[in-house]
Design a protein around this motif. Structure first.
Motif, PDB file in Angstrom:
ATOM      1  N   TYR A 407       0.834  -1.203   0.000  1.00  0.00           N
ATOM      2  CA  TYR A 407       0.000   0.000   0.000  1.00  0.00           C
ATOM      3  C   TYR A 407       0.872   1.257   0.000  1.00  0.00           C
ATOM      4  CZ  TYR A 407      -3.592  -3.358   1.550  1.00  0.00           C
ATOM      5  OH  TYR A 407      -4.444  -4.439   1.668  1.00  0.00           O
ATOM      6  N   TYR A 408       1.952   1.207   0.757  1.00  0.00           N
ATOM      7  CA  TYR A 408       2.869   2.344   0.849  1.00  0.00           C
ATOM      8  C   TYR A 408       3.552   2.608  -0.505  1.00  0.00           C
ATOM      9  CZ  TYR A 408       7.421   4.518   1.816  1.00  0.00           C
ATOM     10  OH  TYR A 408       8.537   5.306   1.770  1.00  0.00           O
ATOM     11  N   THR A 409       4.071   1.565  -1.115  1.00  0.00           N
ATOM     12  CA  THR A 409       4.824   1.720  -2.362  1.00  0.00           C
ATOM     13  C   THR A 409       3.954   2.261  -3.491  1.00  0.00           C
ATOM     14  OG1 THR A 409       6.279  -0.109  -1.722  1.00  0.00           O
ATOM     15  CG2 THR A 409       6.281   0.528  -4.040  1.00  0.00           C
ATOM     16  N   ILE A 410       2.788   1.651  -3.677  1.00  0.00           N
ATOM     17  CA  ILE A 410       1.892   2.087  -4.755  1.00  0.00           C
ATOM     18  C   ILE A 410       1.230   3.409  -4.394  1.00  0.00           C
ATOM     19  CG2 ILE A 410      -0.150   1.457  -6.107  1.00  0.00           C
ATOM     20  CD1 ILE A 410       0.658  -1.473  -5.741  1.00  0.00           C
ATOM     21  N   GLY A 411       0.953   3.626  -3.102  1.00  0.00           N
ATOM     22  CA  GLY A 411       0.373   4.897  -2.670  1.00  0.00           C
ATOM     23  C   GLY A 411       1.270   6.078  -3.001  1.00  0.00           C
ATOM     24  N   ASN A 412       2.579   5.889  -2.877  1.00  0.00           N
ATOM     25  CA  ASN A 412       3.509   6.963  -3.240  1.00  0.00           C
ATOM     26  C   ASN A 412       3.445   7.283  -4.729  1.00  0.00           C
ATOM     27  OD1 ASN A 412       4.337   7.221  -0.620  1.00  0.00           O
ATOM     28  ND2 ASN A 412       6.321   6.212  -0.899  1.00  0.00           N
TER      29      ASN A 412
END
Length: 444
Positions: A407-412
């Motif tokens: 979620y963090y990687t794609i959210g960025n």
């Protein structure tokens, strides 16, 4: 008749007396001679207790936080610490059969690391045996570890942290904007963000930023990474995730020039932009930064206020972010290790770490009031840390850390304008399913 009447009772009484005497004699030689064994004082025995965490903590940090205190408390124990690094990663220790007695990690990461290699140990009976009173601890952090393990108690919370709002006083003074205060709402902070976001003398300043990795984990909406009923990623199913991304990713970029600036730089302003570059006015981050970055923070004129709250959830801040300490399956002396854990959740130890600036886990106002008293920054607004109540910690699967990393990687990527939110949520769900399958294969 009178003599006969009297004789019978006397003979009966005599027989009864003899019988009673025999019975009493037996008791003296049996039960009365039995003595309850003296309780064992495990602290007087020799023991070696080895701590390990794969979070990479330096030995000097471990000693300053707890190692030296534990050694003073238990002079008969040899306290060791293994730092994670080359050749000492968790898988290395398991492969080589290197023993460690107490494993510690933050919530989510504890389960993700311990469960696949099966080092966890249910301490429920051990805690009863050593009379460790769990009612003294914050119930949300105790319940959270049980949720991930079907009611078993694989770890005890020893320290915790939460999200607070750091702010750069010099930037507020530079641009003539009033300082933030405890108890402000999200909308109010977003207005301050607009006033501070600007270009001055060729330098881009941002009014607000946050650490996405931590806001995802500690989101105030208590939205889980996975559906508790199915175990599938909740990111594209639970509508609260859209609310979260709107608040933390979209709204800050409504400040004029903010979105264009981060897309041009291809970077979201982070902790270094706040502490070192000093181009961020407000930074939402862990309260434990005050202790962890004591030296780094000396270069900036800062203070803290409580995390801004949402109108629909007044007085609710972030979730608590505890670190759990669990006795391992391989522990050589589990009773001695239990005595150490009992000390780590005692008023004595919790007061000591609170004075240094670490957030305690006890439901004890007296201990909480000690927070920051011996810190280098004892003049800061420490009451901001306990100003809000914790948001509930949602159920966390053992692969929670894997999902949140996705979620963090794609959210960025979404934040940097690489894709729209619906595409990002769909990609998070698809990659999350792959992460779950990989986790299941790893734990077969």
């Amino acid at each position: 008749m009178n003599k006969k009447y009297i004789a019978i009772p006397i003979s009966m009484m005599l027989a009864a007396s003899i019988a009673a005497g025999c019975g009493k004699t037996g008791a003296v030689g049996g039960e009365a001679d039995k003595k309850e064994p003296a309780p064992i004082d495990y602290t007087q025995e020799k023991a070696e207790i080895v701590f390990y965490s794969n979070n990479g903590e330096l030995p000097e940090s471990f000693d300053a936080r707890m190692g030296n205190l534990v050694r003073q408390k238990f002079p008969n124990y040899t306290i060791k610490y293994i730092q994670a690094g080359q050749g000492t990663q968790l898988t290395d220790l398991i492969t080589t059969g290197t023993r460690f007695d107490i494993f510690y990690q933050s919530i989510g990461n504890f389960e993700a690391q311990a469960f696949p290699v099966n080092i966890q140990y249910d301490m429920t009976e051990l805690i009863k045996k050593h009379q460790i009173d769990l009612t003294r601890l914050d119930s949300t952090v105790v319940d959270a570890v049980k949720q991930a393990s079907g009611g078993k108690l694989y770890g005890l919370p020893v320290t915790t942290t939460n999200l607070v709002l750091y702010y750069n006083k010099d930037l507020f003074n530079k641009f003539g904007v009033p300082f933030p205060k405890d108890g402000m709402t999200w909308d109010e902070i977003m207005e301050l963000n607009k006033k501070l976001t600007r270009v001055e003398n060729g330098v881009q300043y941002y009014g607000f930023t946050h650490s996405p990795f931590h806001t995802l984990r500690l989101n105030p909406f208590s939205v889980p990474s996975a559906d508790p009923a199915t175990g599938a990623p909740a990111i594209n199913k639970d509508e609260r995730w859209k609310t979260f991304f709107d608040a933390f990713y979209v709204q800050p970029m409504n400040a004029p020039g903010y979105k264009d600036a981060i897309e041009k730089a291809n970077k979201i302003p982070d902790i270094n932009a706040f502490v070192k570059e000093k181009t961020v006015g407000m930074f939402l981050y862990l309260s434990s930064l005050i202790y962890a970055w004591e030296k780094e923070l000396q270069g900036i004129n800062w203070d803290i206020v409580s995390m801004p709250t949402f109108k629909e959830m007044p007085s609710v801040g972030s979730q608590s972010y505890p670190s759990y300490y669990g006795i391992t399956q391989m522990a050589q002396n589990k009773d001695a290790a239990a005595q150490v854990l009992k000390y780590l959740v005692s008023d004595e130890f919790q007061s000591d770490i609170a004075r240094k600036g670490t957030m305690p886990v006890l439901n004890n106002d007296k201990v909480k009031m000690e927070l920051g008293k011996d810190s280098f920054y004892k003049d800061r607004n420490w009451k901001a840390i306990f100003y809000n109540k914790f948001a509930p910690i949602p159920p966390k699967p053992a692969y929670d850390a894997d999902l949140l990393t996705t979620y963090y990687t794609i959210g960025n990527q979404f934040n940097l304008g690489k894709m729209d939110l619906n595409t990002a949520l769909r990609m998070m769900e698809e990659d999350g399913l792959k992460k779950i399958e990989a986790y299941k294969q790893k734990t077969k």
